[in-house]
Design an enzyme around this catalytic site. Structure first.
Site, PDB file in Angstrom:
ATOM      1  N   ASP A 269       0.822  -1.221   0.000  1.00  0.00           N
ATOM      2  CA  ASP A 269       0.000   0.000   0.000  1.00  0.00           C
ATOM      3  C   ASP A 269       0.852   1.266   0.000  1.00  0.00           C
ATOM      4  OD1 ASP A 269      -2.374  -1.416   0.042  1.00  0.00           O
ATOM      5  OD2 ASP A 269      -2.612  -1.301   2.226  1.00  0.00           O
TER       6      ASP A 269
ATOM      7  N   ARG B  51      -0.336   4.793  17.013  1.00  0.00           N
ATOM      8  CA  ARG B  51      -0.703   5.817  16.027  1.00  0.00           C
ATOM      9  C   ARG B  51      -0.410   7.250  16.451  1.00  0.00           C
ATOM     10  NH1 ARG B  51       0.097   1.965  12.781  1.00  0.00           N
ATOM     11  NH2 ARG B  51      -1.690   0.768  12.050  1.00  0.00           N
TER      12      ARG B  51
ATOM     13  N   ASP C  48      -7.546   3.516  12.618  1.00  0.00           N
ATOM     14  CA  ASP C  48      -6.203   4.078  12.532  1.00  0.00           C
ATOM     15  C   ASP C  48      -6.177   5.429  11.821  1.00  0.00           C
ATOM     16  OD1 ASP C  48      -4.997   2.067  13.982  1.00  0.00           O
ATOM     17  OD2 ASP C  48      -4.819   0.767  12.236  1.00  0.00           O
TER      18      ASP C  48
ATOM     19  N   SER D 239      -4.637  -9.156   7.926  1.00  0.00           N
ATOM     20  CA  SER D 239      -4.106  -7.802   8.049  1.00  0.00           C
ATOM     21  C   SER D 239      -3.524  -7.683   9.454  1.00  0.00           C
ATOM     22  CB  SER D 239      -5.223  -6.780   7.848  1.00  0.00           C
ATOM     23  OG  SER D 239      -4.845  -5.565   8.447  1.00  0.00           O
TER      24      SER D 239
END
Ligand code: ARG
Length: 394
Positions: free
Chosen positions: A14, A94, A123, A175
């Site tokens: 990604d 994060r 996120d 994931s």
């Protein structure tokens, strides 16, 4: 001069595609930032990959110590677990990324920051709300919410067309997001809420069937709320966490399988592993139970739940979250002592504790010889305690 974007870059498919996509779509120079708060991979390789994908510069930083000190320790003091289980590993990671994105953007005089989060998860919230809380002038780009690719295959095709290096290894069917506080495992077969997570989904913990028959004891020593020693050996906080991940992981400690309420409104089925977090949260809670009074402990539980929610909802830099941190840290000076934890068959149980600040008195508690508690006092106390309620149950 071109405008600049700082991209939170993992080196995966990604964010590798995002480098090229940002350059073309926004006509910007891309600076890649990678934070290591879990395993530290080959920095040179990652740098090469980012540059080969089209970045003009990289910041590749080992931030484990900062992560442990400024994010996980407050979380430990708060006994933060989302909805009673998940110790929030990803949610703590994060805001650290948001903080560094902003710092690097300032240093690089960049106008934009970007990230590789999808439009469906928590996120994106944590990074974007974090960045905006710190600097609302920065514009945020979320390529994955904008771009045209619908499948992984389309991304791979795009990467090949533009000579973006992609991993030759087969992608995991899940994931995954991992740091030293734990791992989150989602998607694939796990989306069926009835299906038991297959053993191959787990990364940090041994399957319970394969854990050692004999229990293992570990002694965690706290000084002023900070776990400073394990089994007598002094270690930095991040080392303690990594060490306990290994040891408790072998005993299958810290597995979670929960349906959780995401901020964006959907429920999702999530699988987590957090061996060290489980041990440390248990140990700290038990020591605090010994050194703090009833009112504090009961009230703290209410605030812990609120705190976990705020961290989960991406409000790390908010005033209330900061104030709650002050509440939880106010009495940590008392939290000094040792906790003995027994690791066995997926459990980490406290089986012993001691502290120079203990409020527990064996003399007062005992039912045997040497009882120091004055039983006669109870009579008067009960008369007054029950007074307001007399006859009210009729
Ligand atoms: N559900 C968890 C959370 O919101 C984990 C998210 C994991 N992220 C990921 N990219 N796999 O904190």
């Amino acid at each position: 001069m071109k405008k600049k974007v700082v991209l939170a870059y993992s080196g995966g498919l990604d964010t590798s595609c995002a480098v090229k996509w940002l350059k073309d779509k926004y006509d910007v120079d891309v600076v890649c930032f990678s934070a290591f708060i879990g395993e530290v991979p080959d920095k040179e390789k990652l740098k090469k990959k980012a540059l080969a994908s089209g970045a003009i510069k990289t910041y590749i930083q080992d931030l484990k110590a900062e992560f442990a000190q400024d994010f996980l320790l407050p979380g430990l003091w708060a006994h933060a677990r989302y909805e009673g289980g998940y110790p929030l590993a990803t949610a703590f990671g994060r805001p650290l990324i948001a903080k560094h994105l902003v710092e690097i953007a300032h240093k690089e005089k960049a106008q934009y920051v970007a990230h590789g989060c999808t439009g469906k998860g928590n996120d994106q919230v944590r990074i974007e709300v974090g960045v905006r809380t710190l600097d609302p002038r920065l514009k945020i780009i979320a390529p994955l919410r904008e771009w045209e690719f619908k499948t992984r295959e389309e991304e791979i095709e795009y990467a090949q067309k533009h000579k973006i290096p992609v991993q030759a290894t087969k992608a995991s069917p899940y994931s995954i997001d991992k740091n030293i506080w734990g791992i989150a495992i989602e998607a694939g077969i796990l989306e069926n809420a009835w299906t038991e997570p297959p053993e191959d989904a787990y990364v940090m913990t041994q399957s319970i069937a394969k854990t050692p028959k004999k229990p293992k004891y570990v002694v965690i020593e706290f000084e002023r709320g900070v776990p400073v020693k394990v089994d007598g050996k002094r270690r930095a906080l991040a080392d303690t966490i990594e060490y306990l991940n290994k040891v408790a992981g072998q005993y299958g400690v810290g597995r979670f399988d929960q349906i959780e309420n995401r901020l964006i409104g959907i429920k999702s089925r999530e699988v987590y592993e957090a061996p060290a977090a489980e041990v440390l949260l248990t140990a700290h809670t038990e020591l605090e139970n010994m050194v703090m009074d009833r009112d504090f402990l009961h009230y703290k539980k209410l605030l812990s739940e609120k705190y976990a929610e705020m961290v989960y909802y991406g409000l790390w830099f908010s005033p209330l979250k900061k104030s709650l941190d002050a509440f939880f840290s106010a009495n940590q000076a008392r939290v000094t002592g040792k906790v003995r934890i027994k690791l066995h068959a997926g459990h980490a149980r406290c089986v012993g504790r001691e502290s120079k600040n203990s409020l527990y008195s064996e003399k007062m508690a005992t039912y045997s010889e040497g009882d120091a508690f004055d039983h006669h006092m109870a009579e008067g106390f009960l008369k007054l305690w029950g007074l307001p309620y007399e006859g009210m149950g009729k």
